[in-house]
Design an enzyme around this catalytic site. Structure first.
Site, short mmCIF file in Angstrom:
data_model
loop_
_atom_site.label_atom_id
_atom_site.label_comp_id
_atom_site.label_asym_id
_atom_site.label_seq_id
_atom_site.Cartn_x
_atom_site.Cartn_y
_atom_site.Cartn_z
N HIS A 198 0.80 -1.23 0.00
CA HIS A 198 0.00 0.00 0.00
C HIS A 198 0.83 1.26 0.00
O HIS A 198 0.42 2.28 -0.54
CB HIS A 198 -1.04 -0.03 1.12
CG HIS A 198 -2.22 -0.79 0.64
ND1 HIS A 198 -2.23 -2.16 0.62
CD2 HIS A 198 -3.35 -0.37 0.04
CE1 HIS A 198 -3.35 -2.55 0.07
NE2 HIS A 198 -4.06 -1.49 -0.29
N ARG A 305 -10.74 3.71 -1.24
CA ARG A 305 -10.29 2.74 -0.23
C ARG A 305 -10.56 3.31 1.17
O ARG A 305 -9.71 3.99 1.74
CB ARG A 305 -8.80 2.47 -0.38
CG ARG A 305 -8.41 1.67 -1.61
CD ARG A 305 -6.92 1.40 -1.59
NE ARG A 305 -6.52 0.38 -2.53
CZ ARG A 305 -6.01 0.63 -3.74
NH1 ARG A 305 -5.85 1.86 -4.16
NH2 ARG A 305 -5.67 -0.36 -4.53
N ARG A 341 -15.66 1.61 -1.40
CA ARG A 341 -15.44 0.22 -1.03
C ARG A 341 -15.51 0.06 0.48
O ARG A 341 -14.96 0.88 1.23
CB ARG A 341 -14.07 -0.25 -1.52
CG ARG A 341 -13.83 -1.72 -1.16
CD ARG A 341 -12.56 -2.24 -1.72
NE ARG A 341 -11.41 -1.72 -1.00
CZ ARG A 341 -10.16 -2.00 -1.34
NH1 ARG A 341 -9.93 -2.76 -2.40
NH2 ARG A 341 -9.15 -1.52 -0.66
N ASN A 461 -4.53 -6.74 -7.97
CA ASN A 461 -3.42 -6.77 -7.01
C ASN A 461 -3.52 -8.03 -6.15
O ASN A 461 -2.55 -8.73 -5.93
CB ASN A 461 -3.46 -5.56 -6.07
CG ASN A 461 -3.45 -4.26 -6.83
OD1 ASN A 461 -3.06 -4.23 -7.99
ND2 ASN A 461 -3.87 -3.18 -6.19
N ASP A 462 -4.73 -8.29 -5.67
CA ASP A 462 -4.93 -9.49 -4.86
C ASP A 462 -5.14 -10.72 -5.70
O ASP A 462 -4.64 -11.80 -5.39
CB ASP A 462 -6.13 -9.29 -3.92
CG ASP A 462 -5.73 -8.52 -2.67
OD1 ASP A 462 -4.71 -8.88 -2.08
OD2 ASP A 462 -6.41 -7.54 -2.33
N ARG A 472 1.94 -10.22 -2.25
CA ARG A 472 2.10 -9.03 -3.09
C ARG A 472 3.12 -8.03 -2.54
O ARG A 472 3.60 -7.17 -3.27
CB ARG A 472 0.74 -8.34 -3.29
CG ARG A 472 0.13 -7.84 -2.02
CD ARG A 472 -1.33 -7.47 -2.21
NE ARG A 472 -1.52 -6.05 -2.43
CZ ARG A 472 -2.71 -5.47 -2.50
NH1 ARG A 472 -3.81 -6.20 -2.42
NH2 ARG A 472 -2.82 -4.19 -2.70
C1 PEP Z 1 -6.81 -5.08 -5.65
O1 PEP Z 1 -6.65 -6.03 -4.88
O2 PEP Z 1 -6.48 -5.10 -6.85
C2 PEP Z 1 -7.40 -3.83 -5.15
C3 PEP Z 1 -7.70 -2.84 -5.97
O3 PEP Z 1 -7.58 -3.72 -3.82
P1 PEP Z 1 -6.40 -3.35 -2.80
O4 PEP Z 1 -5.18 -3.03 -3.61
O5 PEP Z 1 -6.88 -2.21 -1.99
O6 PEP Z 1 -6.27 -4.62 -2.00
MG MG Z 2 -7.53 -6.00 -2.94
#
Ligand code: PEP
Ligand code: MG
Length: 588
Positions: A198, A305, A341, A461-462, A472
């Site tokens: 993050h 977020r 979200r 991302n996840d 990640r």
């Molecule tokens: C993701 O996982 O791609 C996403 C947008 O959520 P975050 O990065 O906040 O986990």
């Molecule tokens: Mg995510």
């Protein structure tokens, strides 16, 4: 002039890491490390003078904090700046001040010793508390204690970042990164962290070039070193020579010219040459980014977020605070819309609950945690509903893995709607509810899950982390975090096809959408909207506007038949060379 490859071949004064946020910058290093203060515990003779010194140091500390509070309010809004207000209240606490003054008079010791001892006692009590919240407050108090001691010692406040510095650190929490908005830091470098940690995401949002996962930057770099950050290639030059400075100064000038050109795209639509319109939206982590969203020409906010609010204010915002934050954003972006979200707590984000989990990324995270803490979830649902009166708010659920989770969430939403209705509080009865597709089980079940909701948003991302089984944020396995791996591309295609069978919009809000190289492929796979960091909007728009949708579709079909990431990247690169005049990914 020599190219970058050539320069690297003949240089030894550089480090490599992960290119976490694009851009180039030159500046002096500020090595961000906790300073150990030396405390003088000798006896004193001038007691009155010591008491006066203590009060002067208190006053100076208050003055400094008031300044920080004012700035924080301006940049992050009142609710998020509240943490500094709490610090000010501690500095004003009559019991604490009285105890310290009495002890200076009685024990006749240096005030810095008494301040350290007295405040440390409070801290020990707080560290020993079982609530996580109290432990966090104890860390806050460490800052206050050090501030008073430093002012007693009449030292410069060294943890204040010098103007236009490049911050070098072992690690950075999201909160650390956000605090850099307060200073004029021009970039940052860390030893640890991955592309989608993050801290890296926030750096991209705030337009700070960053290189992470260098392993040893904080050992190799010393305060004041002249540095060049190449956030495109993940390279850091330490004390560059004349040729290197000349090379990068020219590149920075060139980049500036390109940015000027991209500015011209602000009011142009994100539409392919053959007329396919893509909804180009912005991801927002800090509410202060909203101005950037608007100036960069996004067609709304595709991901807000909300857990970042907790990160910044250090506690859960209550319903009123949330209504204030969400309404402000919804009003600012109107008539475009905002997708809020639900708190995505857990994993590497917001350690608000004192959970002892061996594998937090596979644990109580996102909707799982919210459903376990229903009262918290209800407060947020009510706040989102209350902010939806202009009908431009959507609500999105993170980390969904089962149908049951969707059904339970919908039930809670219905109950909150009924409550608000009874309380005669207005809200949008047709608030759109969507889910994030970030877990392989949800990806496989896209059609069935989509039938329950109004939209799907793919969190790559996840999704990549769970598909490839790669943390990640772990730079040791970052080479396995492959966004162009065939399994990722085929999964994306499956989600789009299956989601559309249930007639919902399918978008992507993971960082992959901001990668210029990925854009033709994503458009070709049929995604309806892309949501990216505000700073990436112009370059993504430029790529979309230079594309032919029919050719992008063929590219996607071709990539779906390949079996390695290298082949896919090569195919897309060839596509760029054959079809697009400019490629922004390797702008240098
Ligand atoms: C993701 O996982 O791609 C996403 C947008 O959520 P975050 O990065 O906040 O986990
Ligand atoms: Mg995510």
């Amino acid at each position: 002039m020599k190219g970058l490859k050539e320069i690297l071949k003949h240089s030894a004064n550089y480090l490599t890491g992960i290119a976490a946020a694009p851009g180039l910058t030159i500046g002096n290093a500020y090595v961000f490390a906790k300073e150990v203060l030396q405390i003088n515990n000798s006896e004193i003779t001038e007691v009155d003078e010591a008491v006066t010194l203590f009060h002067e140091a208190l006053e100076k500390s208050q003055k400094e904090l008031r300044k920080i509070f004012g700035f924080a309010k301006e940049k992050m809004g009142e609710a998020r700046a509240a943490i500094f207000e709490a610090h000010l209240m501690i500095l004003d606490d009559p019991v604490l001040i009285g105890n310290i003054t009495e002890r200076i008079k009685k024990e006749k010791k240096f005030p810095e010793f008494i301040v350290d001892d007295e405040i440390s006692k409070y801290q020990q009590l707080m560290f020993g508390a079982s609530e996580h919240y109290m432990k966090e407050r104890a860390l806050d108090i460490e800052d206050i204690k050090n501030r008073i001691i430093r002012n007693l010692q009449k030292k410069r406040w060294q943890s204040k970042i010098p103007l236009e510095a490049i911050v070098v650190s072992g690690n950075l929490t999201p909160a650390d990164t956000i605090l850099f908005i307060k200073s004029s830091a021009v970039g940052y470098i860390t030893d640890h962290g991955g592309l989608t940690s993050h801290a890296a995401i926030i750096a991209r949002s705030l337009n700070l070039p960053a290189v992470v996962g260098t392993h040893n930057a904080s050992e190799k770099i010393i305060d004041g070193d002249l540095l060049v950050i190449d956030g495109f290639h993940g390279i850091v030059f330490i004390n560059p020579d004349e040729h290197q400075i000349k090379y990068f100064t020219e590149k920075i000038k060139h980049l500036f010219e390109i940015n000027e050109e991209l500015q011209g795209l602000k009011d142009k639509p994100a539409e392919t040459l053959d007329g396919r319109k893509i909804n180009l939206l912005a991801n927002v982590d800090v509410s202060g980014e909203i101005d950037l969203v608007i100036t960069k020409g996004a067609k709304g906010i595709g991901l807000f977020r909300t857990e970042q609010i907790i990160e910044e204010i250090g506690e859960f915002p209550d319903e009123e605070e949330q209504v204030k934050i969400y309404s402000k954003l919804a009003d600012r972006i109107y008539p475009e819309s905002i997708t809020i979200r639900a708190f995505d707590i857990g994993g590497d984000k917001v350690r608000q609950f004192d959970l002892q989990e061996a594998n937090p990324f596979l644990g109580l995270r996102g909707v799982r945690l919210l459903l376990e803490n229903e009262s918290l979830f209800r407060i947020q649902i009510r706040a989102v509903l209350r902010a939806s009166i202009h009908k431009n708010v959507n609500f999105m659920i993170p980390m969904v893995s089962t149908l049951q989770e969707i059904k339970k969430t919908k039930l809670l939403i219905d109950e909150c709607k009924a409550e608000l209705h009874n309380e005669k509080i207005p809200f949008d009865k047709h608030l759109k509810v969507g889910i994030m597709i970030e877990v392989p089980s949800a990806a496989v079940m896209s059609r069935e899950y989509a039938a329950e909701v109004d939209f799907l948003s793919i969190g790559t991302n996840d999704l990549i982390q769970y598909l490839m089984a790669v943390d990640r944020g772990n730079d040791y396995v970052s080479d396995l975090y492959q966004e162009f791996h065939p399994s990722v591309i085929r999964t994306l295609s499956h989600i789009v096809i299956e989601g559309k069978k249930s007639k919902v919009m399918v978008s992507i809000c993971g960082e992959m959408a901001a990668d210029t190289l990925a854009v033709p492929l994503l458009v070709g796979l049929g995604l309806d909207s892309l949501s990216v960091s505000p700073s990436a909007i112009p370059s993504v728009k430029r790529t979309i506007r230079a594309l032919d949708y029919s050719k992008a579709k063929k590219l996607a079909e071709e990539c779906l038949n390949l079996s390695s990431e290298e082949e896919i990247i090569k195919t897309i690169e060839k596509f760029f060379k054959d079809n697009l005049i400019q490629r922004t990914r390797n702008i240098l």
